[in-house]
Design a protein around this motif. Structure first.
Motif, PDB file in Angstrom:
ATOM      1  N   LEU A 156      40.032  16.256  20.581  1.00 19.68           N
ATOM      2  CA  LEU A 156      40.766  15.449  19.609  1.00 19.68           C
ATOM      3  C   LEU A 156      41.072  14.070  20.162  1.00 19.68           C
ATOM      4  N   ALA A 157      41.446  13.979  21.436  1.00 19.42           N
ATOM      5  CA  ALA A 157      41.708  12.675  22.046  1.00 19.42           C
ATOM      6  C   ALA A 157      40.431  11.844  22.098  1.00 19.42           C
ATOM      7  N   ALA A 158      39.308  12.491  22.433  1.00 21.67           N
ATOM      8  CA  ALA A 158      38.042  11.767  22.456  1.00 21.67           C
ATOM      9  C   ALA A 158      37.679  11.271  21.067  1.00 21.67           C
ATOM     10  N   PHE A 159      37.909  12.097  20.060  1.00 22.41           N
ATOM     11  CA  PHE A 159      37.584  11.664  18.698  1.00 22.41           C
ATOM     12  C   PHE A 159      38.473  10.507  18.261  1.00 22.41           C
ATOM     13  N   GLU A 160      39.733  10.561  18.624  1.00 19.78           N
ATOM     14  CA  GLU A 160      40.630   9.459  18.246  1.00 19.78           C
ATOM     15  C   GLU A 160      40.169   8.147  18.873  1.00 19.78           C
ATOM     16  N   GLN A 161      39.756   8.177  20.128  1.00 22.38           N
ATOM     17  CA  GLN A 161      39.258   6.947  20.741  1.00 22.38           C
ATOM     18  C   GLN A 161      37.975   6.485  20.058  1.00 22.38           C
ATOM     19  N   LEU A 162      37.071   7.449  19.761  1.00 17.09           N
ATOM     20  CA  LEU A 162      35.849   7.064  19.054  1.00 17.09           C
ATOM     21  C   LEU A 162      36.171   6.482  17.689  1.00 17.09           C
ATOM     22  N   ARG A 163      37.144   7.051  17.038  1.00 20.95           N
ATOM     23  CA  ARG A 163      37.536   6.544  15.722  1.00 20.95           C
ATOM     24  C   ARG A 163      38.057   5.111  15.830  1.00 20.95           C
ATOM     25  N   GLN A 164      38.837   4.812  16.881  1.00 16.84           N
ATOM     26  CA  GLN A 164      39.343   3.449  17.078  1.00 16.84           C
ATOM     27  C   GLN A 164      38.191   2.480  17.354  1.00 16.84           C
ATOM     28  N   LEU A 165      37.247   2.924  18.208  1.00 20.59           N
ATOM     29  CA  LEU A 165      36.093   2.075  18.473  1.00 20.59           C
ATOM     30  C   LEU A 165      35.299   1.832  17.195  1.00 20.59           C
ATOM     31  N   GLU A 166      35.166   2.856  16.405  1.00 15.88           N
ATOM     32  CA  GLU A 166      34.428   2.741  15.149  1.00 15.88           C
ATOM     33  C   GLU A 166      35.117   1.768  14.212  1.00 15.88           C
ATOM     34  N   THR A 167      36.425   1.890  14.105  1.00 14.28           N
ATOM     35  CA  THR A 167      37.183   0.993  13.219  1.00 14.28           C
ATOM     36  C   THR A 167      37.073  -0.448  13.686  1.00 14.28           C
ATOM     37  N   ARG A 168      37.202  -0.675  14.993  1.00 11.48           N
ATOM     38  CA  ARG A 168      37.124  -2.046  15.521  1.00 11.48           C
ATOM     39  C   ARG A 168      35.728  -2.625  15.334  1.00 11.48           C
ATOM     40  N   LEU A 169      34.703  -1.785  15.520  1.00 13.01           N
ATOM     41  CA  LEU A 169      33.336  -2.266  15.362  1.00 13.01           C
ATOM     42  C   LEU A 169      33.060  -2.649  13.914  1.00 13.01           C
ATOM     43  N   LEU A 170      33.583  -1.885  12.989  1.00 14.22           N
ATOM     44  CA  LEU A 170      33.402  -2.214  11.571  1.00 14.22           C
ATOM     45  C   LEU A 170      34.159  -3.477  11.195  1.00 14.22           C
ATOM     46  N   ALA A 171      35.331  -3.652  11.815  1.00 10.15           N
ATOM     47  CA  ALA A 171      36.093  -4.878  11.546  1.00 10.15           C
ATOM     48  C   ALA A 171      35.333  -6.103  12.061  1.00 10.15           C
ATOM     49  N   GLN A 172      34.724  -5.998  13.219  1.00  8.40           N
ATOM     50  CA  GLN A 172      33.930  -7.116  13.736  1.00  8.40           C
ATOM     51  C   GLN A 172      32.735  -7.407  12.843  1.00  8.40           C
ATOM     52  N   LYS A 173      32.141  -6.339  12.348  1.00  9.35           N
ATOM     53  CA  LYS A 173      31.010  -6.547  11.447  1.00  9.35           C
ATOM     54  C   LYS A 173      31.455  -7.240  10.173  1.00  9.35           C
ATOM     55  N   ALA A 174      32.606  -6.808   9.642  1.00 10.81           N
ATOM     56  CA  ALA A 174      33.099  -7.408   8.400  1.00 10.81           C
ATOM     57  C   ALA A 174      33.504  -8.861   8.600  1.00 10.81           C
ATOM     58  N   SER A 175      33.957  -9.221   9.808  1.00 17.30           N
ATOM     59  CA  SER A 175      34.387 -10.604  10.067  1.00 17.30           C
ATOM     60  C   SER A 175      33.220 -11.535  10.368  1.00 17.30           C
ATOM     61  N   GLY A 176      32.007 -10.986  10.410  1.00 12.36           N
ATOM     62  CA  GLY A 176      30.844 -11.823  10.662  1.00 12.36           C
ATOM     63  C   GLY A 176      30.597 -12.116  12.113  1.00 12.36           C
ATOM     64  N   THR A 177      31.199 -11.359  12.983  1.00 15.14           N
ATOM     65  CA  THR A 177      31.019 -11.605  14.412  1.00 15.14           C
ATOM     66  C   THR A 177      29.564 -11.476  14.825  1.00 15.14           C
ATOM     67  N   PHE A 178      28.849 -10.518  14.155  1.00 17.20           N
ATOM     68  CA  PHE A 178      27.459 -10.263  14.512  1.00 17.20           C
ATOM     69  C   PHE A 178      26.490 -11.031  13.623  1.00 17.20           C
ATOM     70  N   GLY A 179      26.983 -12.101  13.058  1.00 19.61           N
ATOM     71  CA  GLY A 179      26.099 -12.877  12.179  1.00 19.61           C
ATOM     72  C   GLY A 179      24.900 -13.448  12.906  1.00 19.61           C
ATOM     73  N   GLN A 180      25.106 -13.932  14.137  1.00 22.84           N
ATOM     74  CA  GLN A 180      24.017 -14.513  14.906  1.00 22.84           C
ATOM     75  C   GLN A 180      23.204 -13.458  15.677  1.00 22.84           C
ATOM     76  N   ASP A 181      23.742 -12.254  15.792  1.00 22.79           N
ATOM     77  CA  ASP A 181      23.070 -11.208  16.573  1.00 22.79           C
ATOM     78  C   ASP A 181      23.227  -9.854  15.864  1.00 22.79           C
ATOM     79  N   PRO A 182      22.428  -9.637  14.801  1.00 25.81           N
ATOM     80  CA  PRO A 182      22.589  -8.369  14.044  1.00 25.81           C
ATOM     81  C   PRO A 182      22.330  -7.136  14.896  1.00 25.81           C
ATOM     82  N   THR A 183      21.447  -7.219  15.866  1.00 29.34           N
ATOM     83  CA  THR A 183      21.152  -6.033  16.669  1.00 29.34           C
ATOM     84  C   THR A 183      22.302  -5.677  17.594  1.00 29.34           C
ATOM     85  N   GLY A 184      23.186  -6.587  17.832  1.00 30.99           N
ATOM     86  CA  GLY A 184      24.341  -6.273  18.661  1.00 30.99           C
ATOM     87  C   GLY A 184      25.191  -5.182  18.027  1.00 30.99           C
ATOM     88  N   PHE A 185      25.377  -5.281  16.712  1.00 30.25           N
ATOM     89  CA  PHE A 185      26.128  -4.233  16.007  1.00 30.25           C
ATOM     90  C   PHE A 185      25.383  -2.901  16.091  1.00 30.25           C
TER      91      PHE A 185
END
Length: 751
Positions: free
Chosen positions: A175-204
């Motif tokens: 459960l602790a591992a899943f919670e950390q993965l969930r946080q990483l997943e949420t942060r990664l989606l937020a970066q994608k939504a903010s256009g952080t990976f606009g110049q580097d789509p493969t980074g996402f």
């Protein structure tokens, strides 16, 4: 310059990156090895900032990758949708492996997770070349923030100091591992939504792939826990509870597929994978059960029975373990573990039985399979405790209806041959007793032969065994037994009568055996053996007839001295009666009904033969001899009647035959002869004109009186014939079987 969040426990992506090496064929592969340590991923920046942040190792990598210009590399870079589809296909292939590859998957996942751990004594990530990165610590601080713990970015909320996602998975803190993965997943989606990976789509895509790999590692750990649950190590209640919680947490986090098709938010369907793991675990357990006796199935019914016994014991132990130890842990988290394990084991046992059914040969093996399926596995107390039941919901048949029907059909075919062979064996046993001249035993006052017991046991055993499986099979077995017994009876009768063991005791024993079969089989199995009543009664009649033939053979010479001069002065009837008494002694050990029938038939035979000698005398008496002969006949009739009455004969209707003839012969008042004829014809309606003529010839009356008496007798005979046709007569037969010479009529008419 601040760096973006970093994924913990992931190997450093080379430039152009691990994902490019796997999915972008237009790029030359980078000649580098993955370091077991973890390097942070910098957030994408503008081209100018990217040039400033490029490390010497990255310069070296670009130089060694070929002469492909960077502009060509960016122009040939595939779209994000292409990378998603490629990764999705690769992930499906990884998850679609066979059960036999599960061990390898877990082993590789374990190595992968260990490779994601960072050194506990160094917070810095090593560069691909083995030295430290020129950037300094992998978690670059931003305005005084502390460095990240595993090179994935700043430390996640609630994360333990020094533990990565891989560490948590390995320690089964799911459960602790899943919670950390969930946080990483949420942060990664937020970066994608903010256009952080606009110049580097493969980074996402690269970072999302690492998250998915960690998800897969967590799923592999779930499978490992399920596989170990029923193992010899016992039930780890904490791990099971953690498993149930993390599955439910994942279902809440990813309830439905995302509308935009983002594979990162796709439901992991861990509940379905958990059920698949349960199914594989059950299949492995069932396959292992009886593996030592797998060759024993070829040894016959005993080997197959041992295999099924071990299979049943293994399944029983596992299901009891699930019900008593595993189910309570899962049910606390709202997990239907009992139903899942029950379905899994039921399907695994059904598959195993299907395999055994294909190789089953012979009546015994087929029955062992049918009996185990219907009576052992299908028993309510299969789990061995009254408070535990095997099924809480309708389950499909353990054997498909077509397979079950085929097994029953094959079993009945073998059974018919086996029962016929058993009857052959019974006949051989009887013949061996006849050859050995063994006298039959006397049980409960009756002659006894094992014949009836053998047949009873044969029928009862197979019918009971078939009834334990199904009512249809029981009815089929009854019909097979009845048909086989019907074919056996004439064979037994013929073999017995042709043997040298025919005697009163053996005949009495055979009569008793047939009578026992007739009464008990019809009473125990009404409706099925009714067709055998006639063959059994016919066999009894044949044995009774043969029994009487023995008596007739012994006493027939004694009748020849009747109605002779010696008969008038000597008691020649007593030797005959002695033989009758000896014969009746054997009837005391015969079934009462059949003994009475035989005794009455013997009584009728003696009276009939006596009258036959009187109507066909060797010597004709006149005057005093005729009167003496009449008196002698009265005495003999009384002796015969008393003897048979003392023996228990109920044929009282025979008592008037000899006295009536004696009265006609000895009547001194000739007008009363007509009255004696009326009594005789009224008592024995089967008498015919020839018999009346023979009686009158013995009396030697005048022609006119004879004619008058004959006309009177004919009127009486016509009246008796009408009564016989209407059923008023008793149906007894006496005179009909007595033959008289045809010359008597001529003699009477010539007087």
């Amino acid at each position: 310059m601040p760096l973006g969040p970093e994924i913990q426990g992931c190997p450093p992506p080379p430039t152009p990156g691990l994902l490019r090496l796997l999915f972008i064929p237009s790029f030359p592969a980078a000649k580098m090895s993955l370091s077991p340590t973890v390097t942070s991923w910098p957030e994408p920046h503008s081209p100018e900032e990217s040039d400033k942040l490029q490390t010497p190792e990255q310069d070296t990598e670009q130089a060694s990758s070929g002469d492909v210009p960077s502009t060509h590399r960016e122009d040939s870079r595939p779209g994000l949708g292409t990378l998603r589809r490629a990764f999705s296909r690769a992930r499906r292939r990884a998850l679609g492996q066979a059960p036999g590859e599960d061990t390898g998957l877990l082993r590789r996942s374990s190595h992968f997770l260990r490779s994601l751990r960072r050194p506990r004594d160094d917070g810095l990530a090593a560069a691909p070349g083995g030295g430290r990165s020129p950037e300094g610590p992998s978690g670059v601080t931003d305005g005084g923030s502390r460095p990240s713990t595993t090179g994935v970015g700043p430390e996640e909320p609630g994360q333990e100091e020094g533990k990565s996602v891989a560490d948590l998975i390995t320690e089964r803190q799911l459960l602790a591992a899943f919670e950390q993965l969930r946080q990483l997943e949420t942060r990664l989606l937020a970066q994608k939504a903010s256009g952080t990976f606009g110049q580097d789509p493969t980074g996402f895509a690269r970072r999302a792939m690492d998250v998915c790999l960690l998800y897969d590692g967590l799923e592999a750990e779930i499978r490992a826990i399920v596989r170990e649950t029923l193992g010899p190590g016992g039930v780890d209640a904490a791990a099971l509870a953690e498993l149930a919680r993390v599955v439910r947490a994942e279902e809440e986090a990813h309830p439905v597929p995302p509308a935009d098709g983002d594979f990162l938010l796709t439901p992991r369907r861990w509940r379905r994978h958990w059920e698949d793991a349960v199914t594989r675990s059950a299949q492995e357990r069932v396959r292992q059960a009886g593996a030592g006796d797998a060759a024993g199935a070829d040894e016959g019914a005993s080997g197959l029975a041992r295999l099924l016994a071990e299979l049943g014991g293994s399944v029983r132990r596992d299901l009891r373990k699930v019900r008593l130890q595993v189910q309570p842990v899962y049910s606390a988290a709202g997990f239907p573990a009992w139903e899942a394990y029950l379905r899994a084991f039921h399907g695994a046992v059904a598959q195993r039985l299907q395999e055994l059914a294909r190789d089953a040969r012979g009546c015994e093996q087929l029955y062992v399979l049918l009996d185990w399926t219907a009576n052992v596995y299908g028993s309510p107390d299969f789990l061995g405790a009254p408070d535990l039941t095997l099924s809480t919901e309708p389950l499909p048949p353990l054997l498909a209806p077509s397979v079950w029907a085929r097994l029953e059909s094959d079993y009945t075919s073998f059974l018919e041959t086996k029962i016929t062979s058993c009857f052959d064996g019974i006949l051989q046993l009887e013949q061996s007793r006849w050859v050995a001249a063994e006298a039959p035993d006397v049980l409960q006052g009756l002659y006894h032969t094992p014949l009836s017991i053998d047949i009873h046991m044969l029928v009862a055993e197979h019918v009971k065994a078939a009834g334990a499986i199904s009512a249809e099979l029981e009815a089929t077995t009854l019909r097979i037994c009845a048909r086989a017994l019907g074919l056996f009876l004439p064979r037994f009768e013929k073999a017995f009568l042709q043997s040298e063991a025919v005697s009163e005791p053996h005949l009495g024993a055979s009569i008793n055996a047939c009578e026992e079969l007739r009464t008990s089989l019809l009473a125990r199995f009404p409706g099925t053996f009714e067709e055998l009543e006639k063959p059994l009664v016919a066999a009894v009649c044949v044995f009774q007839k043969r029994l009487l033939q023995g008596l007739q053979y012994d006493v027939q010479p004694l009748f020849r001295v009747l109605c002779t001069k010696a008969w008038l002065t000597h008691d020649v009837l007593q030797p005959l009666m002695d033989k009758v008494v000896a014969f009746a002694h054997h009837l005391e050990h015969v079934a009462p009904l059949r003994a009475q029938e035989t005794l009455q038939e013997a009584h009728r035979y003696v009276v009939r033969e006596y009258l036959a000698q009187v109507l066909r005398p060797r010597e004709r008496f006149r005057g005093v001899d005729r009167v003496t002969g009449s008196q002698k006949m009265g005495l003999d009739a009384q002796a015969i009647g008393n003897t048979f009455q003392g023996l228990g004969s109920e044929a009282t209707w025979l008592g008037q035959a000899i006295p009536c003839v004696a009265d006609i012969l000895g009547e001194t008042y000739k007008d009363d002869i007509g009255r004696h004829l009326e009594t005789l014809i009224g008592s024995y309606p089967d008498i015919r004109r020839d018999h009346v003529l023979a009686i009158l010839a013995l009396r030697r009356l005048g022609r006119r009186r004879n004619q008058r008496l004959l006309r009177h007798a004919q009127s009486l005979l016509r009246a008796a014939a009408k009564a016989e046709g209407s059923g008023a007569a008793g149906g007894h037969v006496l005179f009909e079987e007595i033959q008289v010479p045809t010359s008597v009529d001529l003699l009477i008419t010539c007087i």
